[in-house]
Scaffold this motif. Structure first.
Motif, short mmCIF file in Angstrom:
data_model
loop_
_atom_site.label_atom_id
_atom_site.label_comp_id
_atom_site.label_asym_id
_atom_site.label_seq_id
_atom_site.Cartn_x
_atom_site.Cartn_y
_atom_site.Cartn_z
N ASN A 74 0.91 -1.19 0.01
CA ASN A 74 0.03 0.28 -0.02
C ASN A 74 0.82 1.12 -0.03
O ASN A 74 1.61 1.54 1.00
N ASN A 75 1.02 1.86 -1.11
CA ASN A 75 2.11 2.77 -1.31
C ASN A 75 1.54 4.38 -1.32
O ASN A 75 0.35 4.54 -2.00
N PRO A 76 2.28 5.28 -1.10
CA PRO A 76 1.98 6.68 -1.42
C PRO A 76 1.73 6.75 -2.98
O PRO A 76 2.54 6.15 -3.80
N PHE A 77 0.63 7.59 -3.56
CA PHE A 77 0.45 7.56 -4.88
C PHE A 77 0.06 9.01 -5.14
O PHE A 77 -0.67 9.71 -4.61
N THR A 78 0.40 9.55 -6.46
CA THR A 78 -0.14 10.91 -6.96
C THR A 78 -0.66 10.60 -8.31
O THR A 78 -0.21 9.79 -9.15
N VAL A 79 -1.31 11.55 -9.03
CA VAL A 79 -1.86 11.55 -10.19
C VAL A 79 -1.75 13.08 -10.37
O VAL A 79 -2.60 13.79 -9.59
N GLN A 80 -0.95 13.88 -11.25
CA GLN A 80 -1.02 15.10 -11.68
C GLN A 80 -0.84 15.54 -12.96
O GLN A 80 0.00 14.83 -13.77
N GLY A 81 -1.04 16.62 -13.29
CA GLY A 81 -0.52 17.23 -14.58
C GLY A 81 -1.63 18.45 -14.91
O GLY A 81 -2.36 18.87 -14.09
N THR A 82 -1.51 19.01 -15.99
CA THR A 82 -2.32 20.43 -16.46
C THR A 82 -2.83 20.13 -17.77
O THR A 82 -2.09 19.36 -18.61
N CYS A 83 -3.98 20.27 -18.02
CA CYS A 83 -4.88 20.24 -19.13
C CYS A 83 -5.03 21.70 -19.83
O CYS A 83 -5.88 22.53 -19.03
N GLN A 84 -4.83 21.67 -20.85
CA GLN A 84 -5.00 23.03 -21.64
C GLN A 84 -6.51 22.86 -22.60
O GLN A 84 -6.58 21.68 -22.97
N GLY A 85 -7.00 24.02 -23.25
CA GLY A 85 -8.01 23.94 -24.10
C GLY A 85 -9.41 23.68 -23.44
O GLY A 85 -10.23 23.06 -24.33
N ILE A 86 -9.50 23.74 -22.32
CA ILE A 86 -10.94 23.56 -21.57
C ILE A 86 -11.54 24.97 -21.53
O ILE A 86 -10.93 25.99 -21.23
N SER A 87 -12.73 25.14 -22.12
CA SER A 87 -13.62 26.29 -21.97
C SER A 87 -13.77 26.85 -20.87
O SER A 87 -13.62 25.95 -19.83
N ALA A 88 -14.18 28.06 -20.76
CA ALA A 88 -14.43 28.73 -19.48
C ALA A 88 -15.76 28.15 -19.04
O ALA A 88 -16.55 27.62 -20.13
N GLY A 89 -16.03 28.39 -17.72
CA GLY A 89 -17.42 27.90 -17.02
C GLY A 89 -16.93 26.80 -15.90
O GLY A 89 -16.10 26.32 -15.81
N ASP A 90 -18.31 26.10 -15.84
CA ASP A 90 -18.27 25.05 -14.94
C ASP A 90 -17.64 23.71 -15.62
O ASP A 90 -17.97 23.46 -16.65
N VAL A 91 -16.58 23.29 -14.99
CA VAL A 91 -15.87 21.85 -15.67
C VAL A 91 -16.06 20.80 -14.52
O VAL A 91 -15.66 21.00 -13.34
N THR A 92 -16.53 19.71 -15.06
CA THR A 92 -16.57 18.48 -14.06
C THR A 92 -15.36 17.83 -14.09
O THR A 92 -15.03 17.37 -15.22
N VAL A 93 -14.63 17.87 -12.90
CA VAL A 93 -13.18 17.24 -12.89
C VAL A 93 -13.57 15.78 -12.24
O VAL A 93 -14.01 15.77 -11.16
N THR A 94 -13.12 14.81 -12.81
CA THR A 94 -13.48 13.45 -12.04
C THR A 94 -12.02 12.72 -12.12
O THR A 94 -11.16 12.67 -13.11
N LEU A 95 -11.88 12.01 -11.17
CA LEU A 95 -10.68 11.09 -10.88
C LEU A 95 -11.59 9.74 -10.81
O LEU A 95 -12.37 9.28 -10.20
N LYS A 96 -10.93 8.77 -11.75
CA LYS A 96 -11.32 7.47 -11.91
C LYS A 96 -10.14 6.58 -11.75
O LYS A 96 -9.14 6.91 -11.97
#
Length: 127
Positions: A74-96
């Motif tokens: 059972n290890n420490p774990f990260t998921v990270q990055g930057t996404c470009q090209g997403i329109s302004a307004g409400d964005v549903t961000v989901t980790l799956k």
């Protein structure tokens, strides 16, 4: 959980020229199948990032036998990055969590078992 949604957040993105930087940290573990693979990844409005690319981390586990018992890590774990090209307004961000594909066997996964977890979303500008 082998496949499914772990966290969903709605983020109000202010600018169409900014990116969204995401970071999830906690711990992750796979159970059950030797030589299996699991994938943790972000989606934005139900789509994976295409600019510059997918934001994901994978775990490929090989189990070691010790005293005739399977050892699970059972290890420490990260998921990270930057996404470009997403329109302004409400964005549903989901980790799956899901399967790696390419003939890898899926496994039972534990995410943030017995520990604190953090999810960060910030709007960034790149020159």
């Amino acid at each position: 959980m082998n496949v499914g949604t772990l966290y969903t957040v709605t983020y109000n993105k202010k600018s169409s020229i900014s990116g969204l930087k995401v970071l999830w940290s906690g711990n992750a573990q796979e159970l059950g199948v030797p030589y299996g693979c699991s994938r943790w990844y972000f989606t934005f409005n139900d789509n994976e990032c295409s600019n510059p690319g997918k934001i994901e981390s994978i775990k490929f586990n090989v189990y070691y036998e010790a005293l005739n018992e399977v050892v699970y890590f059972n290890n420490p774990f990260t998921v990270q990055g930057t996404c470009q090209g997403i329109s302004a307004g409400d964005v549903t961000v989901t980790l799956k969590v899901g399967l790696c594909g390419l003939n890898y066997v899926g496994q039972e996964t534990l995410t943030s078992w017995g520990t604190k977890t953090s999810l960060m979303i910030e709007e960034t500008f790149h020159g």
